[in-house]
Design a protein around this motif. Structure first.
Motif, PDB file in Angstrom:
ATOM      1  N   SER A 201       0.823  -1.212   0.000  1.00  0.00           N
ATOM      2  CA  SER A 201       0.000   0.000   0.000  1.00  0.00           C
ATOM      3  C   SER A 201       0.857   1.262   0.000  1.00  0.00           C
ATOM      4  CB  SER A 201      -0.908  -0.016   1.238  1.00  0.00           C
ATOM      5  OG  SER A 201      -0.171  -0.401   2.375  1.00  0.00           O
ATOM      6  N   PRO A 202       0.264   2.391  -0.415  1.00  0.00           N
ATOM      7  CA  PRO A 202       1.000   3.656  -0.315  1.00  0.00           C
ATOM      8  C   PRO A 202       1.190   3.973   1.171  1.00  0.00           C
ATOM      9  CG  PRO A 202      -1.272   4.042  -1.011  1.00  0.00           C
ATOM     10  CD  PRO A 202      -1.092   2.567  -0.954  1.00  0.00           C
ATOM     11  N   PRO A 203       2.410   4.097   1.632  1.00  0.00           N
ATOM     12  CA  PRO A 203       2.601   4.296   3.072  1.00  0.00           C
ATOM     13  C   PRO A 203       2.027   5.617   3.551  1.00  0.00           C
ATOM     14  CG  PRO A 203       4.718   4.406   1.914  1.00  0.00           C
ATOM     15  CD  PRO A 203       3.692   4.022   0.897  1.00  0.00           C
ATOM     16  N   ALA A 204       1.459   5.597   4.738  1.00  0.00           N
ATOM     17  CA  ALA A 204       1.062   6.861   5.364  1.00  0.00           C
ATOM     18  C   ALA A 204       2.335   7.694   5.466  1.00  0.00           C
ATOM     19  CB  ALA A 204       0.476   6.590   6.748  1.00  0.00           C
ATOM     20  N   PRO A 205       2.308   8.941   4.998  1.00  0.00           N
ATOM     21  CA  PRO A 205       3.546   9.733   4.984  1.00  0.00           C
ATOM     22  C   PRO A 205       4.290   9.743   6.318  1.00  0.00           C
ATOM     23  CG  PRO A 205       1.886  10.838   3.688  1.00  0.00           C
ATOM     24  CD  PRO A 205       1.195   9.651   4.322  1.00  0.00           C
ATOM     25  N   VAL A 206       3.564   9.754   7.423  1.00  0.00           N
ATOM     26  CA  VAL A 206       4.264   9.809   8.711  1.00  0.00           C
ATOM     27  C   VAL A 206       5.144   8.577   8.909  1.00  0.00           C
ATOM     28  CG1 VAL A 206       2.431   8.739  10.131  1.00  0.00           C
ATOM     29  CG2 VAL A 206       4.007  10.371  11.165  1.00  0.00           C
ATOM     30  N   SER A 207       4.723   7.431   8.371  1.00  0.00           N
ATOM     31  CA  SER A 207       5.533   6.230   8.569  1.00  0.00           C
ATOM     32  C   SER A 207       6.745   6.229   7.642  1.00  0.00           C
ATOM     33  CB  SER A 207       4.693   4.963   8.383  1.00  0.00           C
ATOM     34  OG  SER A 207       4.249   4.861   7.059  1.00  0.00           O
ATOM     35  N   ALA A 208       6.622   6.906   6.488  1.00  0.00           N
ATOM     36  CA  ALA A 208       7.807   7.069   5.631  1.00  0.00           C
ATOM     37  C   ALA A 208       8.827   7.955   6.346  1.00  0.00           C
ATOM     38  CB  ALA A 208       7.411   7.668   4.284  1.00  0.00           C
ATOM     39  N   LEU A 209       8.320   8.967   7.047  1.00  0.00           N
ATOM     40  CA  LEU A 209       9.232   9.821   7.815  1.00  0.00           C
ATOM     41  C   LEU A 209       9.886   9.035   8.949  1.00  0.00           C
ATOM     42  CD1 LEU A 209       7.153  13.144   8.025  1.00  0.00           C
ATOM     43  CD2 LEU A 209       9.166  12.679   6.593  1.00  0.00           C
ATOM     44  N   ALA A 210       9.102   8.173   9.578  1.00  0.00           N
ATOM     45  CA  ALA A 210       9.661   7.342  10.657  1.00  0.00           C
ATOM     46  C   ALA A 210      10.746   6.422  10.086  1.00  0.00           C
ATOM     47  CB  ALA A 210       8.554   6.521  11.321  1.00  0.00           C
ATOM     48  N   GLY A 211      10.509   5.909   8.874  1.00  0.00           N
ATOM     49  CA  GLY A 211      11.515   5.072   8.231  1.00  0.00           C
ATOM     50  C   GLY A 211      12.797   5.852   7.967  1.00  0.00           C
ATOM     51  N   PHE A 212      12.612   7.085   7.565  1.00  0.00           N
ATOM     52  CA  PHE A 212      13.752   7.970   7.307  1.00  0.00           C
ATOM     53  C   PHE A 212      14.530   8.232   8.601  1.00  0.00           C
ATOM     54  CE2 PHE A 212      15.024  12.537   7.264  1.00  0.00           C
ATOM     55  CZ  PHE A 212      16.080  12.428   6.377  1.00  0.00           C
ATOM     56  N   LEU A 213      13.781   8.471   9.672  1.00  0.00           N
ATOM     57  CA  LEU A 213      14.422   8.661  10.983  1.00  0.00           C
ATOM     58  C   LEU A 213      15.250   7.428  11.353  1.00  0.00           C
ATOM     59  CD1 LEU A 213      14.714  10.159  13.761  1.00  0.00           C
ATOM     60  CD2 LEU A 213      12.611   8.985  14.464  1.00  0.00           C
ATOM     61  N   GLY A 214      14.650   6.258  11.131  1.00  0.00           N
ATOM     62  CA  GLY A 214      15.352   5.007  11.426  1.00  0.00           C
ATOM     63  C   GLY A 214      16.604   4.855  10.579  1.00  0.00           C
ATOM     64  N   ASP A 215      16.517   5.239   9.319  1.00  0.00           N
ATOM     65  CA  ASP A 215      17.682   5.147   8.430  1.00  0.00           C
ATOM     66  C   ASP A 215      18.789   6.096   8.894  1.00  0.00           C
ATOM     67  OD1 ASP A 215      16.498   3.261   6.886  1.00  0.00           O
ATOM     68  OD2 ASP A 215      16.133   4.547   5.152  1.00  0.00           O
ATOM     69  N   PHE A 216      18.371   7.213   9.392  1.00  0.00           N
ATOM     70  CA  PHE A 216      19.377   8.188   9.815  1.00  0.00           C
ATOM     71  C   PHE A 216      20.040   7.745  11.129  1.00  0.00           C
ATOM     72  CE2 PHE A 216      21.021  12.031  11.796  1.00  0.00           C
ATOM     73  CZ  PHE A 216      21.669  12.637  10.735  1.00  0.00           C
ATOM     74  N   MET A 217      19.223   7.297  12.066  1.00  0.00           N
ATOM     75  CA  MET A 217      19.775   6.886  13.367  1.00  0.00           C
ATOM     76  C   MET A 217      20.551   5.588  13.238  1.00  0.00           C
ATOM     77  SD  MET A 217      18.796   9.459  14.889  1.00  0.00           S
ATOM     78  CE  MET A 217      19.588   9.119  16.455  1.00  0.00           C
ATOM     79  N   ASN A 218      20.036   4.696  12.376  1.00  0.00           N
ATOM     80  CA  ASN A 218      20.737   3.449  12.058  1.00  0.00           C
ATOM     81  C   ASN A 218      21.081   2.620  13.289  1.00  0.00           C
ATOM     82  OD1 ASN A 218      21.469   1.887   9.929  1.00  0.00           O
ATOM     83  ND2 ASN A 218      23.539   2.706   9.732  1.00  0.00           N
ATOM     84  N   ASN A 219      20.168   2.573  14.229  1.00  0.00           N
ATOM     85  CA  ASN A 219      20.398   1.700  15.379  1.00  0.00           C
ATOM     86  C   ASN A 219      20.135   0.262  14.941  1.00  0.00           C
ATOM     87  OD1 ASN A 219      19.673   3.410  18.516  1.00  0.00           O
ATOM     88  ND2 ASN A 219      20.841   4.084  16.748  1.00  0.00           N
ATOM     89  N   GLY A 220      21.072  -0.593  15.173  1.00  0.00           N
ATOM     90  CA  GLY A 220      21.046  -1.924  14.551  1.00  0.00           C
ATOM     91  C   GLY A 220      20.171  -2.964  15.203  1.00  0.00           C
ATOM     92  N   MET A 221      19.648  -2.721  16.378  1.00  0.00           N
ATOM     93  CA  MET A 221      18.666  -3.610  17.014  1.00  0.00           C
ATOM     94  C   MET A 221      19.235  -4.980  17.431  1.00  0.00           C
ATOM     95  SD  MET A 221      15.799  -1.822  16.877  1.00  0.00           S
ATOM     96  CE  MET A 221      14.507  -3.035  17.193  1.00  0.00           C
TER      97      MET A 221
END
Ligand SMILES: *Cc1c(COP(=O)(O)O)cnc(C)c1O
Length: 485
Positions: free
Chosen positions: A89-109
């Motif tokens: 599905s087309p992602p809710a924009p806020v979740s795309a932003l959350a994905g971007f935040l995750g990419d930037f922080m890059n915490n490996g879990m």
């Protein structure tokens, strides 16, 4: 400090480029909500490669917007109302932003300290999903990168809990097997083979004419498997099947599993999300009786790919995937460290998946997901009605969710000819790019297949698709090129 390093991390460049990208995407979203655009610009694989190879050779400037715009241009654009193809599905924009935040922080879990917020949020997201599915507070689980991995993870846990050998530590001498509908996603078959059970380990129950598992055959298939020396440990229900969106009778499978002490796993990659819809949750009645359920957020819950929840009814089983049964019997509750997620998933380093899912829940609430899922299923059902009303079209099976299979069927044509005709129609539509739809083959028949995942798709878009198919079909027939199977 070397110049190149300084430049790559320059905050002002980042700010400028980030703003430009968000502006570009927001503009494109605004305009796709207002007017019609092509959904994709088709290029054959070799030509697509040539384009990028040339891009690399001739790259002139260091403005990433040129790259971003070009990638955008050749992507299938899920935000367009005439996107009706695969299940994502087309992602809710806020979740795309959350994905971007995750990419930037890059915490490996991989360990708690390398992903503290996302780890705690993952536990919370699983609890929210579990409640929504009707499970008690005993439930627990993990997020994985995709339904394929979630299904394998669940089946490993099932083996660990149900097999009477210590397969994890000592291997096995027995032939294990599971029962599943012939319409199940191929990843179940793969999971069985990865576990080393071979082709004999997957027993496929025939499906009925609505592509649902014929659960009345389970007793006989089970008896036969046992007399062939197999140890059946699980039944996998599809909620729903990928091709046609058909939901197996989960209550019937649950009854059967209880009777024979079998693990009940539900591949709900697509349809378990109906748990979020007040109106349609009855379609997945019995889901809460499963031992484990896999559910993709990126299909019916508007989250970037791939984000999947794997929920276990008995949360302790969630620690069993890579362990031996005995281990879990003797383990203290305190040994089960919920925050050491890598012990329970295939992934060591993992994306901060939970933040994407939680950003939607927290910002828009459960009611938004209810609205989205309900809208998508409403569209699927309405499209089914429109196909039935159209004498040139044939509906494969009445839609149970937002997946709809049908074909163009002018009178007086044989199946072989119709198959080739529908293949060509779908190909032409792909190349034109006004719509994006896909196809599937079932029991020798080629069907056009739509998943209505864009909540802005209107009835007039569906009508437009049907008339485009008719026009394209007539044109192909009029060209007189022999249409052969
Ligand atoms: C999409 C799908 C899968 C695969 O899930 P991924 O997230 O693509 O790995 C598995 N089962 C069903 C029923 C599906 O629809």
């Amino acid at each position: 400090m070397k110049d190149s390093i300084q430049k790559a991390y320059d905050p002002e460049t980042f700010r400028r480029e980030g703003r430009a990208l968000v502006d570009f995407l927001a503009d494109s979203l605004q305009s796709s909500l207002k007017e019609d655009h092509t959904v994709l610009e088709w290029r054959e694989p070799d030509s697509q490669y040539d384009h990028w190879e040339k891009d690399w050779r001739e790259r002139a400037d260091d403005d990433p917007m040129d790259l971003f715009r070009d990638v955008f241009r050749y992507c299938v654009r899920l935000q367009e109302r005439k996107y009706m193809g695969h299940q994502i599905s087309p992602p809710a924009p806020v979740s795309a932003l959350a994905g971007f935040l995750g990419d930037f922080m890059n915490n490996g879990m991989g360990v708690y300290e390398m992903g503290a917020p996302a780890t705690a949020i993952e536990r919370l997201v699983i609890q929210i999903v579990a409640r929504q599915m009707g499970f008690s507070a005993e439930a627990d689980g993990v997020l994985t990168s995709g339904g394929t991995l979630a299904n394998l993870t669940a089946l490993l846990a099932a083996r660990s809990v149900k097999a009477d050998e210590k397969v994890w530590t000592e291997g096995s001498k027995k032939q294990y097997a599971l029962l599943v509908s012939e319409e199940a996603h191929y990843c179940v078959d793969r999971a069985v083979r990865i576990m080393g059970w071979g082709g004999a380990g997957i027993i496929k129950a025939p499906a009925n004419d609505r592509f649902q598992m014929r659960t009345e055959l389970l007793p006989e298939l089970y008896r036969q498997a046992r007399s062939d020396g197999k140890e059946v440990i699980a039944v996998v229900g599809s909620a729903c099947s990928t091709a046609t969106g058909s939901f197996d009778d989960l209550e019937a499978i649950a009854d059967f599993c209880e009777l024979h002490d079998l693990w009940f796993h539900i591949d709900g990659a697509h349809g378990a999300a109906l748990a979020f819809s007040q109106q349609y949750r009855s379609v997945i009645k019995g889901l809460e009786r499963a031992d484990s359920v896999a559910m993709d957020f990126h299909k019916m819950l508007v989250t970037p790919s791939v984000t999947t929840a794997l929920v276990f009814k008995d949360g302790r089983h969630s620690f069993q995937t890579f362990a031996q049964k005995a281990q879990y019997l003797f383990e203290e509750d305190s040994d089960r460290e919920w925050y050491n997620l890598a012990k329970r998933t295939f992934e060591c380093t993992k994306l901060m998946l939970s933040v994407r899912a939680y950003s939607i829940l927290r910002t828009h609430g459960l009611s938004f997901l209810d609205d989205y899922v309900t809208t998508a299923v409403d569209l699927g059902i309405r499209f089914g009605e429109m196909i039935v009303e159209n004498p040139e079209m044939e509906l494969c099976t009445p839609p149970e969710c937002n997946i709809v299979c049908f074909r163009y069927r002018p009178s007086g044509k044989e199946n072989m000819e119709l198959n080739a005709l529908n293949e060509r129609i779908r190909r032409q539509i792909l190349e034109e790019g006004r719509f994006y739809i896909v196809k599937t083959q079932l029991r020798g028949i080629v069907w056009l297949r739509c998943t209505l995942t864009n909540p802005f798709t209107r009835e007039e878009d569906l009508a437009d698709l049907l008339s485009t198919i008719e026009k394209t079909g007539r044109k192909i027939l009029a060209e007189g090129v022999p249409v052969r199977g």
